[in-house]
Design a protein around this motif. Structure first.
Motif, PDB file in Angstrom:
ATOM      1  N   GLN A 199      32.549  40.549  35.079  1.00  0.00           N
ATOM      2  CA  GLN A 199      33.154  41.197  36.230  1.00  0.00           C
ATOM      3  C   GLN A 199      33.959  40.187  37.038  1.00  0.00           C
ATOM      4  OE1 GLN A 199      29.912  43.081  38.306  1.00  0.00           O
ATOM      5  NE2 GLN A 199      30.360  45.069  37.419  1.00  0.00           N
ATOM      6  N   THR A 200      34.978  40.683  37.708  1.00  0.00           N
ATOM      7  CA  THR A 200      35.786  39.808  38.547  1.00  0.00           C
ATOM      8  C   THR A 200      35.052  39.507  39.846  1.00  0.00           C
ATOM      9  OG1 THR A 200      36.889  41.654  39.652  1.00  0.00           O
ATOM     10  CG2 THR A 200      37.871  40.859  37.590  1.00  0.00           C
ATOM     11  N   THR A 201      35.569  38.502  40.543  1.00  0.00           N
ATOM     12  CA  THR A 201      34.951  38.127  41.812  1.00  0.00           C
ATOM     13  C   THR A 201      34.982  39.280  42.797  1.00  0.00           C
ATOM     14  OG1 THR A 201      35.576  35.817  41.495  1.00  0.00           O
ATOM     15  CG2 THR A 201      35.093  36.524  43.741  1.00  0.00           C
ATOM     16  N   GLU A 202      36.086  40.011  42.842  1.00  0.00           N
ATOM     17  CA  GLU A 202      36.209  41.132  43.774  1.00  0.00           C
ATOM     18  C   GLU A 202      35.213  42.231  43.437  1.00  0.00           C
ATOM     19  OE1 GLU A 202      38.653  39.676  42.184  1.00  0.00           O
ATOM     20  OE2 GLU A 202      39.687  38.660  43.834  1.00  0.00           O
ATOM     21  N   GLN A 203      35.010  42.478  42.145  1.00  0.00           N
ATOM     22  CA  GLN A 203      34.054  43.506  41.738  1.00  0.00           C
ATOM     23  C   GLN A 203      32.626  43.111  42.121  1.00  0.00           C
ATOM     24  OE1 GLN A 203      35.086  43.615  37.552  1.00  0.00           O
ATOM     25  NE2 GLN A 203      36.236  45.547  37.795  1.00  0.00           N
ATOM     26  N   PRO A 237      29.252  35.784  44.051  1.00  0.00           N
ATOM     27  CA  PRO A 237      30.119  35.328  42.955  1.00  0.00           C
ATOM     28  C   PRO A 237      29.838  33.874  42.586  1.00  0.00           C
ATOM     29  CG  PRO A 237      31.336  35.311  45.009  1.00  0.00           C
ATOM     30  CD  PRO A 237      29.972  35.852  45.338  1.00  0.00           C
ATOM     31  N   ILE A 290      31.699  41.100  44.612  1.00  0.00           N
ATOM     32  CA  ILE A 290      31.549  41.170  46.069  1.00  0.00           C
ATOM     33  C   ILE A 290      31.424  42.619  46.517  1.00  0.00           C
ATOM     34  CG2 ILE A 290      32.732  40.736  48.262  1.00  0.00           C
ATOM     35  CD1 ILE A 290      33.882  38.198  47.050  1.00  0.00           C
ATOM     36  N   ALA A 291      32.169  43.518  45.854  1.00  0.00           N
ATOM     37  CA  ALA A 291      32.068  44.933  46.204  1.00  0.00           C
ATOM     38  C   ALA A 291      30.671  45.468  45.943  1.00  0.00           C
ATOM     39  CB  ALA A 291      33.111  45.736  45.414  1.00  0.00           C
ATOM     40  N   TRP A 349      24.616  39.295  50.243  1.00  0.00           N
ATOM     41  CA  TRP A 349      24.852  39.079  48.825  1.00  0.00           C
ATOM     42  C   TRP A 349      23.534  38.822  48.107  1.00  0.00           C
ATOM     43  CZ3 TRP A 349      29.568  35.180  48.766  1.00  0.00           C
ATOM     44  CH2 TRP A 349      30.728  35.882  49.140  1.00  0.00           C
ATOM     45  N   CYS A 384      28.060  43.614  46.325  1.00  0.00           N
ATOM     46  CA  CYS A 384      27.171  42.721  47.106  1.00  0.00           C
ATOM     47  C   CYS A 384      26.405  41.761  46.205  1.00  0.00           C
ATOM     48  CB  CYS A 384      26.198  43.520  47.965  1.00  0.00           C
ATOM     49  SG  CYS A 384      27.001  44.402  49.305  1.00  0.00           S
ATOM     50  N   ASP A 394      32.091  30.773  43.915  1.00  0.00           N
ATOM     51  CA  ASP A 394      33.530  30.954  43.750  1.00  0.00           C
ATOM     52  C   ASP A 394      34.191  31.272  45.076  1.00  0.00           C
ATOM     53  OD1 ASP A 394      34.189  30.393  41.128  1.00  0.00           O
ATOM     54  OD2 ASP A 394      33.467  32.341  40.402  1.00  0.00           O
ATOM     55  N   VAL A 395      33.450  31.908  45.983  1.00  0.00           N
ATOM     56  CA  VAL A 395      33.958  32.279  47.302  1.00  0.00           C
ATOM     57  C   VAL A 395      33.007  31.726  48.350  1.00  0.00           C
ATOM     58  CG1 VAL A 395      34.519  34.169  48.872  1.00  0.00           C
ATOM     59  CG2 VAL A 395      35.047  34.382  46.437  1.00  0.00           C
TER      60      VAL A 395
END
Length: 691
Positions: free
Chosen positions: A18-22, A30, A24-25, A636, A27, A628-629
């Motif tokens: 999964q991508t970082t945005e996915q 990353p 984080i969405a 999280w 919770c 990553d973030v």
């Protein structure tokens, strides 16, 4: 079992792809893919030789059986008489054969656990250990010095609970003239209840609550003829014995029968002592650490005096330790602006943890929430929550009560017996056992009672009174913004707003927009403190930028997970703390814990238990170098990952077994049969007690 393994591997694969945005969405933190690993398999039963046997459910025992076992345990050889342990002299115990503890030194030494590595925590602070032969660091005690200096714990702790005060509370002979006067001025005296204690046959008094926040209590008191009498109070404070059994109780007295058969009211009393002058003898404990409050060399009368005492009676007041108590002319208002405020935290927010946070940069500390009824009943365990270390230069206590008279009497007693800079009244606790008693966030549904509680408390004591609330009890109903303009007129110096409702608990992020809205509605003389999800200096800066009217932000769970958040905010940086630096913080906690709870076996195991409770939170921290973030958000969920070294990997584990291994690195092996389950069960991701 195989299906469970496949699900775990599939979940790990999903996180990797999964991508970082996915992430984080959802919770999910990353974490860099190089550090991800499949989650440990806890579904199969391992047959490894080092695995511990499964934990069986404990047999339920009656209270009488538990009490009998405790008495037998005290007499066993593992519990050496404290007086004997301190001095090493068999004749030092004043009780001799009637002592509840063992006097067999040889048998105690034979069964005593091996000494721990390190130095006794009392040698540097006191020069001699108050635990003597019982100390688990006995091999580090210096020869030629006495085993104990004076039998006290570390002298830099204040707010101890006097036995004289406890006995007066047990016997219900404590007077509260300031509270009674304030209740009378507000017209609440006849509706208020007396000190919340049990009657002599162990029965609880029946408490009835009115809609306006006042409460009535019926009580039975025994006279010397073993007859139960009901007492009713008039406006002038006198008591009568009415004929009907539904009378209300305002003040407790003892009814006796004279030789001539006439019944009279008697209030047993003790003389009202004056505070001694400060001398080198009684002030040497303040010189060991930095003093919290300086007091001029003068006689201080800390007694509670009624303006018009009845004939033949004297005020019942205990002798209090006011060595650090401010004179009334030195009263000051607490300025919360721009200060780092550590929230009162249940279980983990103990004195050793607060000392750790002070070292790491906290400015204001507050003790764990104490129930007013328990304080007024003289429960030593509840009074222990009010203890303060001299390093806590700005220190408050938090109390929780359902009725104005109960809270008023509690704050009056705290001001008289303790040294605190402010008293915080909790009106936001969401726990069912508190809410069901009408306290905590239940007060949010009764604005009139809230007003009565704050007015009585602030009008009773000279020190500042603050309150803590949530946005509402139910989502969208009776919200706190309609009341915030009145808090200062009630007498509150500051209000802390937690950006969640009681119904919401912790299911969603804190509503800071609503906190900002309330802050802007507050009058200028009311300081507003925001609370909720502060986990980095970025969060802190954003809240202060969005709403400059905020006095400060309260830091709660963020300090539990990473107490160095105070350092990050002061230095405005993300601290990529190493595993070794984190271990040193745990070592400081252990050192402070042994000083607070004791260096004997009981103190060691108490320190271990609170350390394990804390580790159940710290495992949620993800090192900055693995993300990553940056920064990490408090909501999280960390995926399964390995650290940059073995110790960091161990600290990232969510298994109670690994928390126990960490405690063994600092406090030695756990006793035989040791088990641990976190008090806050939601913090443990596995059901096994020790793995």
């Amino acid at each position: 079992m195989e299906g469970g393994e496949d699900d775990s591997r599939q979940g790990s694969t999903l996180v990797i792809h999964q991508t970082t945005e996915q992430l984080i969405a959802r919770c999910i933190a990353p974490v860099k893919k190089d550090f991800l690993r499949p989650p440990p398999d806890r579904t199969t039963t391992s047959s490894a030789p080092n695995d511990k046997p499964p934990v069986l459910a404990k047999e339920k025992k009656s209270k009488r059986q538990l009490k009998r076992e405790r008495l037998q345990d005290k007499k066993s050889t593992k519990n050496l008489c404290p007086n004997l342990a301190k001095s090493g002299d068999v004749n030092s115990c004043p009780y001799q054969v009637n002592c509840r503890f063992s006097h067999d030194i040889q048998a105690f030494k034979e069964q005593k656990l091996a000494d721990l590595e390190g130095e006794c925590p009392f040698l540097k602070s006191e020069g001699a250990c108050p635990y003597g032969l019982s100390c688990r660091f006995l091999n580090t005690h210096q020869e030629g010095k006495p085993l104990s200096s004076n039998g006290l714990k570390v002298r830099c702790e204040v707010n101890g609970f006097s036995k004289d005060v406890q006995k007066l509370l047990w016997k219900n002979k404590m007077t509260f003239p300031k509270t009674d006067a304030k209740l009378k001025s507000l017209g609440l005296l006849n509706k208020s209840k007396g000190n919340a204690v049990k009657n002599k046959d162990g029965g609880d008094k029946c408490v009835q609550s009115d809609d306006n926040g006042s409460c009535a209590v019926t009580s039975e008191l025994e006279n010397k003829d073993d007859g139960d009498k009901h007492h009713q109070s008039d406006d002038d404070g006198s008591c009568e014995v009415p004929a009907d059994s539904d009378s209300k109780l305002e003040r407790f007295v003892e009814v006796i029968k004279d030789d001539d058969g006439i019944k009279r009211e008697l209030e047993p009393d003790i003389p009202c002592p004056q505070k001694k002058r400060k001398t080198a003898e009684n002030c040497e404990d303040e010189e060991t650490e930095n003093e919290v409050v300086s007091v001029d060399d003068q006689i201080v009368d800390g007694c509670c005096i009624r303006s018009e005492p009845e004939a033949g009676t004297e005020v019942i007041t205990p002798e209090t330790d006011l060595s650090l108590k401010s004179h009334s002319r030195e009263k000051k208002l607490i300025d919360f602006r721009e200060k780092l405020y550590l929230a009162p935290l249940t279980t983990v927010g103990n004195l050793p943890f607060r000392r750790v946070c002070k070292v790491l940069g906290a400015d204001i500390t507050c003790g764990e929430m104490a129930m007013c009824t328990n304080l007024l009943e003289g429960q030593a365990s509840e009074w222990a929550l009010l203890r303060r270390h001299s390093s806590e230069d700005l220190f408050g206590v938090q109390i929780c009560g359902a009725h104005p008279d109960t809270v008023g009497r509690a704050v009056e007693l705290i001001e008289k017996e303790c040294t605190v800079d402010f008293i915080d009244i909790n009106m936001g606790c969401p726990i069912d056992i508190v809410v069901n008693k009408g306290a905590g966030s239940a007060l949010l549904t009764k604005p009139m009672r809230m007003q009565n509680v704050v007015e009585v408390a602030s009008g009773t004591v000279d020190i500042p009174v603050t309150i803590k609330v949530r946005t509402a009890y139910f989502e969208g109903r009776n919200r706190i913004d309609s009341l915030i303009a009145n808090f200062s007129s009630w007498g509150a110096s500051a209000v802390t707003i937690h950006g969640r409702s009681r119904q919401q608990r912790y299911s969603k992020p804190a509503d800071w927009d609503y906190v900002y809205q309330c802050t802007r509605k507050a009058p200028n003389n009311l300081q507003v403190v925001g609370n909720g999800d502060v986990f980095s200096f970025v969060d802190w800066n954003n809240h202060k930028t969005e709403c400059p009217e905020l006095a400060t932000c309260l830091i709660a769970r963020g300090a539990l997970i990473k107490p160095w958040i105070f350092t990050e905010i002061k230095e405005q940086r993300h601290w990529d703390i190493s595993s070794g630096e984190r271990l040193n913080i745990f070592k400081d906690f252990v050192h402070f814990g042994l000083q607070h709870w004791g260096s004997d076996t009981k103190g060691v195991e108490t320190t271990r238990r609170f350390l394990l409770e804390w580790l159940s939170y710290t495992c949620r921290y993800i090192p900055v170098g693995l993300l990553d973030v940056v920064p990490q958000r408090i909501n999280w969920r960390p995926p399964s990952y390995h650290g940059r070294d073995d110790l960091e990997t161990l600290m990232a584990s969510d298994s109670a077994a690994d928390w126990v291994r960490l405690s063994e690195m600092l406090l030695g092996k756990v006793p035989d049969g040791f088990t641990f389950a976190p008090k806050h069960k939601s913090n443990a991701y596995d059901r096994a007690e020790n793995g």
